[in-house]
Enzyme design. Sequence first.
Site, PDB file in Angstrom:
ATOM      1  N   SER A 124      -2.556   1.293  -1.421  1.00  0.00           N
ATOM      2  CA  SER A 124      -1.967   0.902  -2.709  1.00  0.00           C
ATOM      3  C   SER A 124      -1.873  -0.590  -2.923  1.00  0.00           C
ATOM      4  CB  SER A 124      -0.404   0.967  -2.691  1.00  0.00           C
ATOM      5  OG  SER A 124       0.444   0.196  -3.828  1.00  0.00           O
ATOM      6  N   TYR A 148       7.697   1.021   1.759  1.00  0.00           N
ATOM      7  CA  TYR A 148       6.875   2.317   0.764  1.00  0.00           C
ATOM      8  C   TYR A 148       5.069   0.979   1.381  1.00  0.00           C
ATOM      9  CZ  TYR A 148       2.868   3.759  -1.617  1.00  0.00           C
ATOM     10  OH  TYR A 148       2.422   3.774  -2.501  1.00  0.00           O
ATOM     11  N   LYS A 152       1.871   1.858   3.961  1.00  0.00           N
ATOM     12  CA  LYS A 152       0.835   2.403   3.525  1.00  0.00           C
ATOM     13  C   LYS A 152      -0.384   0.718   4.416  1.00  0.00           C
ATOM     14  CE  LYS A 152       1.083   5.319   1.122  1.00  0.00           C
ATOM     15  NZ  LYS A 152      -0.582   6.448   1.307  1.00  0.00           N
TER      16      LYS A 152
END
Length: 338
Positions: A124, A148, A152
């Site tokens: 992302s 988050y 990643k």
Amino acid sequence: MRVLVTGGAGFVGSHTVVELVAAGHDVHVVENFCNSERWIVERIERLTGQSLSLDELDIRDREAMRSSMHRFRPDAVIHFAALKSVSESTQQPASYYDVNVTGTATLLEVMREVECRQIVFSSSATVYGQPEACPVAEGARVDPGNPYGRTKLVGEWMIRDCASVPGAVLSAAILRYFNPVGAHPSGLIGELPRGVPNNLAPYITQTALGLRDHIRVFGDDYATPDGTGVRDYIHVVDLAKAHVAALTLLSAGEARALTLNLGTGRGYSVLELIETFSAVVGKPIPYVVQGRRAGDIGECWADPTLANTVLGWQAEKTLEEICADAWRWQQACVSAAE
Ligand code: UDP
């Protein structure tokens, strides 16, 4: 190729499965439906015209993964299965590390056991955090501002480390998505946020349908042309096609660990997105400007030159198509629920 897709019933996963089958690949999905619906499988089958090979399992379950991979013997894995809410990750960081990091580590271990040598990883643009400049190229500083994004980034590191082992046979394409939006033009599959959407696009379509009173515009005092946040919205079908192109590149043996931005190269503001949706829907969609959302950045849009060059791919769908497809899907969702 024999392609194992983790999280193949999710938003980007389901669209990618459809494109993989259309490109002639033999697909097997592993999915635990923690953030997706079982009926999406039947929709995928309608779109592909064939039954979907699937194991319901959790990627952290090493024995279940072993059994699935030993039976299917994939040439490549496309790894989508993950938790993906920025706000939830700030509330439940350990769960995010468990699923996104432990899950990826388990997958890499089992891939090694079954000698599966290619992986496409769903990453992302969140890994960039607050960009120093736009457009953002792959060499930009990474500094994710939330758990988050950090999970990643750790996933990326693990995959690059596995591809860097001396004599390693793993090759990888790490795909950094900007803002995936839209839906399949058939209206059969799309994004299915649970509860109140965190993301702007589903919030807009739900408001247009009358499910929510008004859109909350989080800040109009950013250093952007109209003061609202600017993002690079990319149609999910364009994104799905990039995964197929990445597989082709890996199977040609031309990459070891490649990191690619997947975006359109153009940013739109919150107000521009609302206006385009309003034109597609045919009526104004109410919005109220509020203060900034904690942790948000002003603008983030991609330099997709590398992906354009090495994949021979570029995003083709316009903002109007994005809005039209998302709106068709939103309306179909409600009629399916009635
Ligand atoms: N946004 C907004 N209202 C919402 C959700 C998002 O104004 O209900 C804004 C947000 O501040 C950002 C843009 O819309 O400028 C995209 O937000 P989203 O959460 O979809 O993606 P991300 O911030 O993760 O890029």
